[in-house]
Scaffold this motif. Structure first.
Motif, short mmCIF file in Angstrom:
data_model
loop_
_atom_site.label_atom_id
_atom_site.label_comp_id
_atom_site.label_asym_id
_atom_site.label_seq_id
_atom_site.Cartn_x
_atom_site.Cartn_y
_atom_site.Cartn_z
N GLU A 15 0.83 -1.21 0.00
CA GLU A 15 0.00 0.00 0.00
C GLU A 15 0.86 1.26 0.00
OE1 GLU A 15 -2.44 -0.49 3.43
OE2 GLU A 15 -3.78 -1.96 2.47
N LEU A 16 1.93 1.26 0.80
CA LEU A 16 2.82 2.40 0.87
C LEU A 16 3.60 2.57 -0.43
CD1 LEU A 16 3.91 4.67 2.65
CD2 LEU A 16 5.58 3.04 3.59
N ALA A 17 3.95 1.47 -1.06
CA ALA A 17 4.64 1.54 -2.35
C ALA A 17 3.74 2.19 -3.39
CB ALA A 17 5.06 0.15 -2.80
N ASP A 18 2.46 1.82 -3.40
CA ASP A 18 1.52 2.42 -4.37
C ASP A 18 1.30 3.90 -4.07
OD1 ASP A 18 1.21 0.02 -5.66
OD2 ASP A 18 -0.64 -0.53 -4.62
N GLN A 19 1.15 4.22 -2.80
CA GLN A 19 0.80 5.59 -2.42
C GLN A 19 2.00 6.54 -2.50
OE1 GLN A 19 -1.16 5.85 1.38
NE2 GLN A 19 -0.77 8.04 1.60
N LYS A 20 3.20 6.01 -2.23
CA LYS A 20 4.36 6.89 -2.11
C LYS A 20 5.48 6.51 -3.06
CE LYS A 20 7.55 8.65 1.44
NZ LYS A 20 7.87 8.64 2.90
N TYR A 21 6.22 5.45 -2.75
CA TYR A 21 7.49 5.20 -3.43
C TYR A 21 7.37 4.83 -4.90
CZ TYR A 21 9.57 5.48 1.18
OH TYR A 21 9.99 5.93 2.42
N GLY A 22 6.20 4.37 -5.32
CA GLY A 22 6.02 4.04 -6.72
C GLY A 22 5.25 5.09 -7.49
N SER A 23 4.87 6.18 -6.84
CA SER A 23 4.07 7.21 -7.49
C SER A 23 4.95 8.23 -8.20
CB SER A 23 3.18 7.92 -6.47
OG SER A 23 3.95 8.78 -5.65
N GLU A 24 4.48 8.70 -9.33
CA GLU A 24 5.22 9.72 -10.07
C GLU A 24 5.40 10.99 -9.23
OE1 GLU A 24 6.47 9.85 -13.57
OE2 GLU A 24 6.59 7.78 -12.85
N ALA A 25 4.39 11.32 -8.41
CA ALA A 25 4.46 12.53 -7.60
C ALA A 25 5.67 12.48 -6.65
CB ALA A 25 3.18 12.70 -6.80
N TRP A 26 5.91 11.31 -6.04
CA TRP A 26 7.06 11.17 -5.14
C TRP A 26 8.36 11.09 -5.93
CZ3 TRP A 26 8.80 11.67 -0.38
CH2 TRP A 26 9.97 11.00 -0.01
N ILE A 27 8.38 10.27 -6.94
CA ILE A 27 9.62 10.06 -7.69
C ILE A 27 10.08 11.34 -8.37
CG2 ILE A 27 10.66 8.80 -9.63
CD1 ILE A 27 8.65 6.52 -8.97
N ARG A 28 9.16 12.07 -8.96
CA ARG A 28 9.54 13.28 -9.70
C ARG A 28 9.66 14.51 -8.80
NH1 ARG A 28 10.25 12.59 -15.59
NH2 ARG A 28 9.20 10.62 -16.07
N ASP A 29 8.76 14.63 -7.80
CA ASP A 29 8.65 15.89 -7.06
C ASP A 29 8.66 15.77 -5.55
OD1 ASP A 29 8.30 17.49 -9.48
OD2 ASP A 29 6.33 16.53 -9.62
#
Length: 278
Positions: A255-269
């Motif tokens: 769930e945390l991977a989907d919400q945070k570490y795998g999201s474009e919003a986190w990775i890019r910004d």
């Protein structure tokens, strides 16, 4: 054996997982340490091979087309520094998670404590490794392995020949919810084309090979033996009991991977989205 060995520790020799899940599992291990009084040491690999960006690293330093073409995943770490290309075969990674109140408050002392089993593992692998004896200047800042070499947390080999020594391991820490998390990358082999290719800059492969060495080059042991040696050193250091992730931890990590570490919003910004924003 560390004085921390009188606490409850588990050793997880983990299966290969995608980068977002690997980073999420560290946060989950922090919750477990704080809420259930169980500390974690683990050894793990990345599948697919992954570029982990440093917390403040600019996304435009990445060659996104190269990563797509080569099937290289991208995530972002909680720790700072430059990006690290974690090859499925050439990289071996580890994590140490413990409550902050149990470890030295001084950052350098904490690095020294948590790196004890790493240096022990190198010795048992037949690698002459130690913290760098002196700083080395930055070659290319977006890359962790080409940034300045810091004697506080960068490990080099052969340590007995400072003029010939090259980086073999990088280590970093962060604190979250009163828990200290240290993770590190050990270079088992070198993949210079991919290490320089993931960045949006024309870099010669010699730039990487002149700065970085590997376990295989220094001692010749096979990867499985290197992984087993690292796991044993971590386990012996804290007298850990062999363990595994519980189902609820894996669910929370996904769930945390989907919400945070795998999201474009986190990775890019570096933005964390709420569940309703997914």
């Amino acid at each position: 054996m560390t004085a921390l060995a009188d606490r409850e520790w588990r050793l997880i020799t983990d299966e290969a997982r995608d980068g977002a899940t690997q980073m999420a599992l560290e946060e989950v291990a922090a919750r477990t340490a704080l809420e259930e009084d169980v500390r974690t040491v683990r050894v793990y690999s990345w599948e697919p091979s992954t570029l982990s960006l440093g917390y403040r690293q600019e996304a435009d330093s990445v060659d996104w087309d190269f990563c797509d073409r080569e099937g290289i995943d991208v995530t972002r770490r909680q720790t700072g520094g430059g990006g690290i290309y974690h090859d499925r075969y050439a990289d071996i990674s580890y994590t140490v998670v413990a409550p902050a109140e149990e470890v030295p408050g001084d950052l350098m002392e904490c690095y020294a404590l948590f790196c004890e089993p790493i240096l022990t593992a190198f010795e048992e692998m037949g690698v002459d490794a130690d913290f760098a004896a002196a700083e080395q200047s930055t070659i290319y800042k977006p890359s962790c392995y080409l940034r300045d070499i810091n004697p506080a947390h960068d490990v080099v080999a052969p340590a007995s020949s400072p003029t010939e020594s090259r980086k073999i391991s990088g280590n970093a820490q962060y604190r979250q919810r009163d828990v200290v998390i240290q993770h590190g990358s050990l270079s088992y082999a070198r993949e210079p084309d991919k290490h320089v290719g993931v960045f949006d800059e024309v870099l010669e492969t010699d730039t990487f090979t002149d700065r970085v060495t590997s376990i295989r080059e220094e001692s010749g042991i096979d990867r499985e033996e290197a992984v087993d040696t690292l796991a044993a050193a971590l386990g012996d250091w804290c007298d850990a009991t062999p363990g595994e992730w519980r189902n609820e931890e894996l669910t929370a990590a996904r769930e945390l991977a989907d919400q945070k570490y795998g999201s474009e919003a986190w990775i890019r910004d570096r933005e964390v989205l709420e569940a309703h924003e997914q």
